[in-house]
Design an enzyme around this catalytic site. Structure first.
Site, short mmCIF file in Angstrom:
data_model
loop_
_atom_site.label_atom_id
_atom_site.label_comp_id
_atom_site.label_asym_id
_atom_site.label_seq_id
_atom_site.Cartn_x
_atom_site.Cartn_y
_atom_site.Cartn_z
N PRO A 1 0.85 -1.20 0.00
CA PRO A 1 0.00 0.00 0.00
C PRO A 1 0.89 1.25 0.00
O PRO A 1 1.95 1.26 0.62
CB PRO A 1 -0.81 -0.11 1.30
CG PRO A 1 -0.07 -1.10 2.14
CD PRO A 1 0.73 -1.96 1.23
N HIS A 2 0.47 2.27 -0.73
CA HIS A 2 1.28 3.48 -0.82
C HIS A 2 0.38 4.68 -1.12
O HIS A 2 -0.71 4.52 -1.64
CB HIS A 2 2.36 3.34 -1.90
CG HIS A 2 1.82 2.95 -3.23
ND1 HIS A 2 1.55 1.63 -3.55
CD2 HIS A 2 1.47 3.67 -4.31
CE1 HIS A 2 1.06 1.57 -4.78
NE2 HIS A 2 1.00 2.80 -5.26
#
Length: 156
Positions: A71-72
């Site tokens: 996730p980013h």
């Protein structure tokens, strides 16, 4: 490559490396990551980080397959890249591309302006996580110190 190239070892801090975390859902993992970043640096809003991570997930899952998610998101007002590595006690549903549950999560929070560094880091991470034996060694880590050491020292 210049000396300013970001690498995993200069964005991941030992205190942002967590082992065998209890999380019941994707949302809970993202909340946990956001809260942990806020604890590490109280000038950063956990709510904003969480909302940005969730917004990014809505564009498409960051579950890259084989039990791994990256996730980013971008964050307004951030002046450096933050990495968070988490292994989960139990795999969770993450809408990954291979529909497999996830138990290895590396979150990347980057400054709003970062573009090429962001993409470079994502590709470094994807490359490392593509190595099954490397991932297995991360999953076998019993404590955060070991997990951190394995993440930054093992070359694929």
């Amino acid at each position: 490559m210049s000396d300013t190239t970001l690498t995993i070892d200069n964005i991941l801090a030992p205190e942002l490396t967590l082992c065998r975390v209890q999380a019941s859902s994707k949302k809970r993992v993202l909340e946990f990551i956001a809260e942990h970043i806020h604890e590490h640096d109280s000038s950063l809003s956990d709510t904003q980080i969480f909302n940005n991570l969730v917004s990014r997930e809505r564009l498409g899952s960051t579950g890259i397959g084989q039990g791994i998610a990256i996730p980013h998101c971008r964050l307004e007002g951030l002046d450096h890249v933050i990495g968070v590595l988490v292994t989960l006690e139990e795999s969770i549903e993450f809408d990954a591309i291979d529909n497999q549950p996830v138990d290895l999560v590396f979150a990347l929070i980057v400054p709003k302006e970062a573009t090429s560094e962001h993409l470079e880091l994502l590709s470094q991470l994807a490359e490392k996580f593509n190595e099954r034996t490397f991932c297995d060694r991360l999953r076998q880590a019993e404590d955060p110190a070991t997990l951190y050491e394995r993440m930054i020292t093992e070359n694929t």
